[in-house]
Design a protein around this motif. Structure first.
Motif, PDB file in Angstrom:
ATOM      1  N   UNK A   1       0.824  -1.204   0.000  1.00 37.82           N
ATOM      2  CA  UNK A   1       0.000   0.000   0.000  1.00 37.82           C
ATOM      3  C   UNK A   1       0.862   1.258   0.000  1.00 37.82           C
ATOM      4  N   UNK A   2       1.902   1.263   0.810  1.00 34.22           N
ATOM      5  CA  UNK A   2       2.752   2.452   0.904  1.00 34.22           C
ATOM      6  C   UNK A   2       3.586   2.664  -0.344  1.00 34.22           C
ATOM      7  N   UNK A   3       3.673   1.656  -1.181  1.00 33.45           N
ATOM      8  CA  UNK A   3       4.427   1.774  -2.415  1.00 33.45           C
ATOM      9  C   UNK A   3       3.588   2.222  -3.595  1.00 33.45           C
ATOM     10  N   UNK A   4       2.421   2.851  -3.342  1.00 31.58           N
ATOM     11  CA  UNK A   4       1.527   3.224  -4.445  1.00 31.58           C
ATOM     12  C   UNK A   4       2.015   4.452  -5.199  1.00 31.58           C
ATOM     13  N   UNK A   5       3.097   5.065  -4.700  1.00 30.05           N
ATOM     14  CA  UNK A   5       3.653   6.204  -5.423  1.00 30.05           C
ATOM     15  C   UNK A   5       3.285   7.548  -4.840  1.00 30.05           C
ATOM     16  N   UNK A   6       2.833   7.544  -3.611  1.00 31.46           N
ATOM     17  CA  UNK A   6       2.452   8.803  -2.980  1.00 31.46           C
ATOM     18  C   UNK A   6       2.598   8.726  -1.479  1.00 31.46           C
ATOM     19  N   UNK A   7       1.855   9.577  -0.765  1.00 29.72           N
ATOM     20  CA  UNK A   7       1.918   9.621   0.692  1.00 29.72           C
ATOM     21  C   UNK A   7       0.514   9.429   1.269  1.00 29.72           C
ATOM     22  N   UNK A   8       0.460   8.905   2.491  1.00 31.46           N
ATOM     23  CA  UNK A   8      -0.800   8.694   3.195  1.00 31.46           C
ATOM     24  C   UNK A   8      -0.740   9.479   4.495  1.00 31.46           C
ATOM     25  N   UNK A   9      -1.757  10.289   4.730  1.00 23.67           N
ATOM     26  CA  UNK A   9      -1.794  11.119   5.931  1.00 23.67           C
ATOM     27  C   UNK A   9      -3.077  10.845   6.714  1.00 23.67           C
ATOM     28  N   UNK A  10      -2.968  10.922   8.035  1.00 27.54           N
ATOM     29  CA  UNK A  10      -4.123  10.823   8.923  1.00 27.54           C
ATOM     30  C   UNK A  10      -4.308  12.183   9.580  1.00 27.54           C
TER      31      UNK A  10
ATOM     32  N   UNK B   1      -1.202  11.461  -4.388  1.00 24.99           N
ATOM     33  CA  UNK B   1      -0.270  11.003  -5.425  1.00 24.99           C
ATOM     34  C   UNK B   1      -0.135  12.091  -6.482  1.00 24.99           C
ATOM     35  N   UNK B   2       1.112  12.494  -6.750  1.00 18.97           N
ATOM     36  CA  UNK B   2       1.390  13.546  -7.728  1.00 18.97           C
ATOM     37  C   UNK B   2       0.619  14.828  -7.414  1.00 18.97           C
ATOM     38  N   UNK B   3       0.520  15.143  -6.101  1.00 19.80           N
ATOM     39  CA  UNK B   3      -0.107  16.384  -5.688  1.00 19.80           C
ATOM     40  C   UNK B   3      -1.619  16.370  -5.642  1.00 19.80           C
ATOM     41  N   UNK B   4      -2.223  15.204  -5.887  1.00 15.34           N
ATOM     42  CA  UNK B   4      -3.678  15.089  -5.898  1.00 15.34           C
ATOM     43  C   UNK B   4      -4.120  13.975  -4.954  1.00 15.34           C
ATOM     44  N   UNK B   5      -5.121  14.252  -4.138  1.00 16.87           N
ATOM     45  CA  UNK B   5      -5.689  13.214  -3.281  1.00 16.87           C
ATOM     46  C   UNK B   5      -6.502  12.260  -4.142  1.00 16.87           C
ATOM     47  N   UNK B   6      -6.145  10.968  -4.063  1.00 14.98           N
ATOM     48  CA  UNK B   6      -6.799   9.997  -4.945  1.00 14.98           C
ATOM     49  C   UNK B   6      -7.624   8.961  -4.181  1.00 14.98           C
ATOM     50  N   UNK B   7      -7.565   8.971  -2.847  1.00 14.67           N
ATOM     51  CA  UNK B   7      -8.353   8.020  -2.054  1.00 14.67           C
ATOM     52  C   UNK B   7      -8.444   8.540  -0.629  1.00 14.67           C
ATOM     53  N   UNK B   8      -9.453   8.091   0.082  1.00 15.08           N
ATOM     54  CA  UNK B   8      -9.600   8.534   1.462  1.00 15.08           C
ATOM     55  C   UNK B   8     -10.555   7.664   2.255  1.00 15.08           C
ATOM     56  N   UNK B   9     -10.422   7.751   3.571  1.00 10.04           N
ATOM     57  CA  UNK B   9     -11.296   7.030   4.499  1.00 10.04           C
ATOM     58  C   UNK B   9     -11.703   7.981   5.616  1.00 10.04           C
ATOM     59  N   UNK B  10     -12.979   7.974   5.963  1.00  8.66           N
ATOM     60  CA  UNK B  10     -13.524   8.846   6.995  1.00  8.66           C
ATOM     61  C   UNK B  10     -13.866   8.039   8.236  1.00  8.66           C
ATOM     62  N   UNK B  11     -13.326   8.468   9.380  1.00  8.95           N
ATOM     63  CA  UNK B  11     -13.580   7.838  10.674  1.00  8.95           C
ATOM     64  C   UNK B  11     -14.123   8.880  11.649  1.00  8.95           C
ATOM     65  N   UNK B  12     -14.935   8.435  12.592  1.00  9.95           N
ATOM     66  CA  UNK B  12     -15.412   9.292  13.667  1.00  9.95           C
ATOM     67  C   UNK B  12     -14.832   8.785  14.991  1.00  9.95           C
ATOM     68  N   UNK B  13     -14.463   9.730  15.846  1.00  9.35           N
ATOM     69  CA  UNK B  13     -13.760   9.411  17.085  1.00  9.35           C
ATOM     70  C   UNK B  13     -14.737   9.462  18.253  1.00  9.35           C
ATOM     71  N   UNK B  14     -14.892   8.329  18.954  1.00  8.14           N
ATOM     72  CA  UNK B  14     -15.683   8.293  20.172  1.00  8.14           C
ATOM     73  C   UNK B  14     -14.795   8.295  21.393  1.00  8.14           C
ATOM     74  N   UNK B  15     -15.408   8.178  22.541  1.00  3.53           N
ATOM     75  CA  UNK B  15     -14.661   8.220  23.802  1.00  3.53           C
ATOM     76  C   UNK B  15     -13.717   7.033  23.931  1.00  3.53           C
TER      77      UNK B  15
END
Length: 396
Positions: free
Chosen positions: A215-224, A278-292
């Motif tokens: 996954x990390x080798x997809x050619x870009x960066x992943x941020x949380x 990837x290449x300056x464009x967000x190409x995927x994402x996941x949305x999470x909600x934080x509980x206690x």
């Protein structure tokens, strides 16, 4: 409505705008009065209001808000997010076969009453009570929902993704208890992700390490990202991801674009957003909600396919976050046996049901008894296929 024994009055509200946030949240999340997080963010005034203000629920959606508020001496002691439903979409506890059978027998299954959080298969309290009023508040809300259905010729009442305690109390009151299945990850006090991996068989350990590397080798960066690190423009990108997923799964997205703008304004501190760039464009994402104590995974989408990126963004990043924040559980949404190999094990989820027609109610009750046995058996079998080491020995 009122309950004669305790003189509790129950009011039906056509929307969250008809009750101050402090009054609703005093019942929905009293644990957050100290400034901490609510147990789950989905029953808060701000989340449910975002659904209404954005048009995600309301006219034309098949979700008509009719929230219940129980008052004692004028003070709210309990609330419930209730909707009049004209279909069974967006619920994740499937009753389509019940609807077909009911209508084939000559009845009108819709409208029905649904006590739930729309589009959100996350376990949480559905009878929201102030501390000290749990018993009388829950009882008053249950009776009011059933009375509302009976008085208006409505076929049924459904209380979905309630807690196990609520399920037991509702069953004792005569409601039918249904059990379903999800896959959750439990944080056994892991110091870091490697500590989690150490609890797995060597074969599963190697698989996960390989998936993360791929996954990390997809050619870009992943941020949380969370809080102010999330920028308004990020929601433009995520909307594109969400639309892609919604078109494939549901035909059209449940949430409107405005929902995400409201979410940014009122709830970005309750959100953990994973973005793959990837290449300056967000190409995927996941949305999470934080509980206690829990991180709730909700939505994923991608404009490009890259091997294992879904596993990294949805599952492994969620586990990383939970470990770092000391959260006990990750709920990764509905269904998905593929989650087992990645440490998410089967658990039972709960719902309660009331059906007006006695004959149909008997048939449903018999079905639920057999279904519950099947869920128990499947959970036991699937747990045995989990990735964890047994008795301290590796399984290769």
């Amino acid at each position: 409505m009122d309950t004669t024994e305790t003189q509790i009055e129950v009011e039906v509200l056509p929307g969250l705008a008809h009750i101050p946030a402090g009054e609703w949240d005093g019942c929905a999340c009293p644990e957050a009065a100290d400034g901490g997080r609510p147990r789950d963010p989905f029953t808060t005034h701000r989340f449910l209001s975002a659904l209404e203000e954005s048009g995600s629920v309301g006219p034309g959606t098949g979700w008509r808000p009719s929230h219940l508020v129980a008052r004692l001496d004028g003070r709210p002691i309990a609330t419930a997010p209730l909707y009049v439903k004209s279909h069974s979409q967006g619920e994740y506890i499937f009753d389509h076969s019940w609807a077909h059978a009911y209508e084939n027998a000559g009845g009108d299954y819709y409208p029905k009453l649904q006590i739930a959080v729309p589009f959100t298969p996350a376990t949480g309290r559905r009878f929201l009570t102030r501390p000290g009023y749990e018993a009388i508040g829950s009882s008053a809300l249950t009776q009011a929902a059933v009375q509302l259905a009976a008085n208006n010729g409505i076929s049924s009442v459904h209380i979905t993704f309630c807690t196990a305690r609520e399920a037991g109390e509702g069953e004792a009151m005569g409601l039918m208890h249904r059990r379903s299945q999800q896959f959750h990850w439990e944080n056994a006090g892991y110091a870091d992700f490697d500590a989690f991996l150490a609890a797995l068989s060597s074969r599963k350990r190697k698989m996960i390490r390989k998936e993360r590397a791929t996954a990390r080798g997809f050619g870009g960066t992943i941020r949380s990202l969370t809080g102010d690190d999330i920028r308004p423009a990020h929601w433009d990108d995520f909307w594109a991801f969400y639309q892609d997923t919604g078109a494939r799964k549901w035909g059209s997205p449940y949430l409107t674009r405005d929902f995400f703008d409201i979410l940014h304004e009122t709830m970005r501190n309750d959100v953990m957003l994973v973005l793959a760039e990837r290449h300056g464009t967000n190409i995927a994402g996941a949305l999470n909600f934080i509980g206690r104590d829990t991180l709730f995974g909700r939505y994923w989408g991608a404009l490009e396919h890259h091997p294992c990126l879904h596993f990294e963004a949805c599952y492994y990043r969620a586990m990383d976050f939970a470990i770092a924040q000391g959260l006990a559980t990750v709920e990764a949404g509905a269904q998905g046996e593929h989650k087992i190999a990645r440490g998410y094990l089967p658990v039972s989820t709960h719902s309660l049901h009331w059906v007006a027609d006695p004959g149909f109610a008997r048939a449903v009750r018999e079905f639920l008894i057999a279904e519950s046995r099947a869920v128990d058996e499947e959970n036991e079998i699937l747990t045995s296929y989990g990735p964890f080491r047994s008795s301290g020995r590796d399984h290769d």
